[in-house]
Design a protein around this motif. Structure first.
Motif, PDB file in Angstrom:
ATOM      1  N   TYR A   1       0.834  -1.205   0.000  1.00 30.85           N
ATOM      2  CA  TYR A   1       0.000   0.000   0.000  1.00 30.85           C
ATOM      3  C   TYR A   1       0.869   1.256   0.000  1.00 30.85           C
ATOM      4  CZ  TYR A   1      -4.506  -2.260   0.657  1.00 30.85           C
ATOM      5  OH  TYR A   1      -5.647  -2.983   0.460  1.00 30.85           O
ATOM      6  N   ALA A   2       1.931   1.225   0.789  1.00 32.58           N
ATOM      7  CA  ALA A   2       2.845   2.367   0.840  1.00 32.58           C
ATOM      8  C   ALA A   2       3.487   2.599  -0.520  1.00 32.58           C
ATOM      9  CB  ALA A   2       3.914   2.136   1.899  1.00 32.58           C
TER      10      ALA A   2
ATOM     11  N   TYR B   1       0.978   4.337  -2.736  1.00 32.25           N
ATOM     12  CA  TYR B   1       0.867   5.753  -2.381  1.00 32.25           C
ATOM     13  C   TYR B   1       2.111   6.519  -2.848  1.00 32.25           C
ATOM     14  CZ  TYR B   1      -0.231   9.968   0.219  1.00 32.25           C
ATOM     15  OH  TYR B   1      -0.512  11.271   0.540  1.00 32.25           O
TER      16      TYR B   1
ATOM     17  N   LEU C   1       1.681   7.333  -6.403  1.00 37.49           N
ATOM     18  CA  LEU C   1       0.809   8.497  -6.622  1.00 37.49           C
ATOM     19  C   LEU C   1       1.552   9.805  -6.375  1.00 37.49           C
ATOM     20  CD1 LEU C   1      -2.552   7.310  -5.004  1.00 37.49           C
ATOM     21  CD2 LEU C   1      -2.020   7.511  -7.439  1.00 37.49           C
ATOM     22  N   GLU C   2       2.445   9.799  -5.393  1.00 41.75           N
ATOM     23  CA  GLU C   2       3.241  11.003  -5.126  1.00 41.75           C
ATOM     24  C   GLU C   2       4.153  11.321  -6.308  1.00 41.75           C
ATOM     25  OE1 GLU C   2       3.832  11.295  -0.327  1.00 41.75           O
ATOM     26  OE2 GLU C   2       5.030   9.773  -1.377  1.00 41.75           O
TER      27      GLU C   2
ATOM     28  N   TRP D   1      -4.615   3.381   4.660  1.00 37.58           N
ATOM     29  CA  TRP D   1      -3.906   3.491   3.386  1.00 37.58           C
ATOM     30  C   TRP D   1      -4.894   3.653   2.230  1.00 37.58           C
ATOM     31  CZ3 TRP D   1       0.883   4.834   2.832  1.00 37.58           C
ATOM     32  CH2 TRP D   1       1.820   4.519   3.816  1.00 37.58           C
TER      33      TRP D   1
ATOM     34  N   ARG E   1      -6.107   7.216   2.237  1.00 36.74           N
ATOM     35  CA  ARG E   1      -5.088   8.150   1.725  1.00 36.74           C
ATOM     36  C   ARG E   1      -4.961   8.045   0.205  1.00 36.74           C
ATOM     37  NH1 ARG E   1       0.504   7.518   4.686  1.00 36.74           N
ATOM     38  NH2 ARG E   1       0.925   9.422   3.493  1.00 36.74           N
ATOM     39  N   ILE E   2      -4.971   6.809  -0.296  1.00 38.63           N
ATOM     40  CA  ILE E   2      -4.845   6.588  -1.737  1.00 38.63           C
ATOM     41  C   ILE E   2      -6.035   7.182  -2.478  1.00 38.63           C
ATOM     42  CG2 ILE E   2      -4.941   4.785  -3.508  1.00 38.63           C
ATOM     43  CD1 ILE E   2      -3.200   3.081  -1.571  1.00 38.63           C
TER      44      ILE E   2
ATOM     45  N   LYS F   1      -5.869  10.976  -2.545  1.00 40.71           N
ATOM     46  CA  LYS F   1      -4.856  11.476  -3.475  1.00 40.71           C
ATOM     47  C   LYS F   1      -5.338  11.353  -4.925  1.00 40.71           C
ATOM     48  CE  LYS F   1      -1.046  12.514  -2.625  1.00 40.71           C
ATOM     49  NZ  LYS F   1      -0.408  13.837  -2.349  1.00 40.71           N
TER      50      LYS F   1
END
Length: 220
Positions: free
Chosen positions: A123-124, A127, A130-131, A169, A172-173, A176
């Motif tokens: 998951y990290a 993310y 996406l960043e 997560w 957050r995803i 974003k």
């Protein structure tokens, strides 16, 4: 970018019928549209993108001219790894895209602390991907996401339930992607097809951090 066409055809007796095409690349769709309009019997012709947004031919041509100078036709890979002994995670991403008619590739990774499992590392990694897309300037576009963490895709697609450990997560995803107005296209792949991102995640675990952008000779 892919679209499908919908056009209203008018017969000599003024009867109307609506036809819908298969999904195809914009360039191909515009070429077909030229031929269809030559019949002189088209009352309305629209193009629909992956988000279901409708475009006229004029609007679509204008959009494609604007997109050409920005990153587009994006295919993004991600992978995450977790070392139970050190409690460190490594994430790796690879982004293929076009800009100004040329194909490019971005490779990036990072080492993360304070994660608890390999699943959380996946998951990290998503993310982190996406960043990188945000940094690249990607917005209001469909993006093809590929990875071997099938649970991530199933949960983001609302096909599987999300548990508390993963919920933060997922939230957050989704926030974003909403911020960037990305239309995700999830394509789960086998681990051996995800070698680049996997190698980057492993390198991050060993402390080797990589960030690179390369113009490619050929499209992937």
């Amino acid at each position: 970018m892919k679209v499908f066409m919908e056009w209203t055809y008018v017969t000599p007796k003024k009867q109307e019928i609506v036809w819908t095409s298969k999904e195809m690349e914009v360039e191909e769709a515009l070429s077909f549209a030229e031929d269809i309009e030559k019949t002189g019997r088209v009352k309305q012709l629209l193009f629909f993108d992956a988000r279901g947004v409708a475009w006229t031919k004029k609007e679509l041509i204008k959009l494609m001219k604007e997109i050409e100078t920005e990153p587009h036709d994006i295919v993004a890979y991600f992978d995450g790894g977790f070392d139970h002994e050190t409690k460190k995670a490594g994430v790796g991403v690879v982004i293929y895209y076009k800009q100004n008619g040329d194909p490019f590739r971005i490779r990036a990774n990072a080492q993360l602390d304070e994660l608890q499992s390999n699943n959380e590392a996946e998951y990290a990694a998503f993310y982190f991907l996406l960043e990188q897309l945000e940094h690249l300037g990607v917005h209001h576009l469909p993006v093809v996401f590929r990875g071997d963490a099938h649970v991530v895709f199933h949960q983001l697609s609302d096909e599987w339930p999300v548990f508390s450990d993963e919920g933060r997560w997922v939230e957050r995803i989704e926030q974003k992607m909403k911020k960037l107005c990305i239309s995700p296209i999830y394509e789960p792949i086998r681990r051996k097809q995800n070698g680049e991102a996997d190698q980057l995640a492993t390198q991050a675990l060993h402390g080797t951090i990589i960030t690179s952008t390369m113009r490619l000779e050929r499209e992937r």
